[in-house]
Design a protein around this motif. Structure first.
Motif, PDB file in Angstrom:
ATOM      1  N   PRO A   1       0.803  -1.229   0.000  1.00  0.00           N
ATOM      2  CA  PRO A   1       0.000   0.000   0.000  1.00  0.00           C
ATOM      3  C   PRO A   1       0.837   1.281   0.000  1.00  0.00           C
ATOM      4  O   PRO A   1       0.466   2.260  -0.655  1.00  0.00           O
ATOM      5  N   LEU A   2       1.984   1.272   0.672  1.00  0.00           N
ATOM      6  CA  LEU A   2       2.844   2.459   0.696  1.00  0.00           C
ATOM      7  C   LEU A   2       3.376   2.779  -0.704  1.00  0.00           C
ATOM      8  O   LEU A   2       3.469   3.944  -1.100  1.00  0.00           O
TER       9      LEU A   2
ATOM     10  N   GLN B   1       0.614   4.483  -2.615  1.00  0.00           N
ATOM     11  CA  GLN B   1       0.460   5.894  -2.217  1.00  0.00           C
ATOM     12  C   GLN B   1       1.552   6.756  -2.851  1.00  0.00           C
ATOM     13  O   GLN B   1       1.289   7.871  -3.304  1.00  0.00           O
TER      14      GLN B   1
ATOM     15  N   LYS C   1       0.773   7.251  -6.479  1.00  0.00           N
ATOM     16  CA  LYS C   1      -0.300   8.254  -6.627  1.00  0.00           C
ATOM     17  C   LYS C   1       0.259   9.666  -6.532  1.00  0.00           C
ATOM     18  O   LYS C   1      -0.108  10.548  -7.306  1.00  0.00           O
TER      19      LYS C   1
END
Length: 234
Positions: free
Chosen positions: A221-222, A225, A228
């Protein structure tokens, strides 16, 4: 030798699940800044004239979406979308069966590495084209001290850090060598951690092109992010 003198087939395994991301949708199909990660990745290769065919392996549920994505990015080269296997190595092996005889080099790139630069792709193609090597990979020198550990607990050895590099993709090989390496691994039921390791198993000579940490793989997930932030900043 310039990259324009070699025809390159691009193989993109995109059949991985989204489990480590905590998502039901496989990572290549998560959307950032209005495009799937797979699309962002393919757009980097769209800039490279030497790419003359593309084979993407995916899950059966995403074949239609993948066909739409590849057609929108690469409308003018030979495109093939197939159902991949349970493991990355199986997905690549299945994809290799669709590479045309006219391909002199085969490039394999992770679907979830959307930040590889055109310059690094060209350097990798040029190096793999040289007669003295069987292939070329992108890699970065290890920043941390690496420990060889037994039973996930005890240190066995500390290799010299200057000899430790972290492999990335693309990994690009002469067609005949890569096919031989995959056939050997399949016949002997050997599993490698990347494509280069299979070429190394048959004694192949693989050259390293120094890459950058920008070419990271979206795994956790990091990473998502960070991707993004980068893509929305563009």
């Amino acid at each position: 030798m310039g990259s324009g003198s070699k025809q390159v087939a691009l193989v993109v395994p995109a059949a991985g699940s989204g489990t480590r991301m905590g998502e039901e949708i496989p990572k290549p199909y998560l959307t950032i800044a209005g495009k799937t990660i797979l699309e962002h990745t393919l757009l980097q290769f769209r800039q490279v004239d030497a790419i003359h065919e593309l084979i993407v392996s995916t899950s059966e549920f995403f074949k239609d979406q993948t066909c739409e994505i590849v057609a929108s990015v690469f409308g003018d080269i030979e495109l093939t979308v197939i159902e991949g296997g349970a493991e990355r190595q199986e997905s690549v092996f299945k994809a290799l069966q669709y590479v045309s005889d006219s391909a002199e080099l085969i490039a394999i790139h992770d679907a979830v590495r959307p930040f590889v630069s055109k310059q690094l792709i060209l350097e990798c193609i040029n190096e793999a084209s040289n007669p003295g090597v069987d292939g070329s990979i992108l890699a970065t020198p290890a920043k941390d001290t690496i420990k060889e550990v037994e039973d996930a607990k005890y240190v066995v050895e500390t290799p010299k850090r200057e000899r430790m590099w972290q492999a990335q993709t693309p990994q690009i090989f002469k067609r005949e060598v890569l096919l031989r390496a995959y056939n050997n691994a399949t016949m002997r039921k050997l599993m490698g951690t990347d494509d280069s390791s299979l070429v190394e198993m048959i004694g192949g000579k693989v050259s390293v092109i120094k890459s950058t940490t920008d070419n990271f793989k979206i795994t956790y997930p990091l990473d998502f992010q960070l991707a993004k932030l980068i893509l929305s900043g563009k």
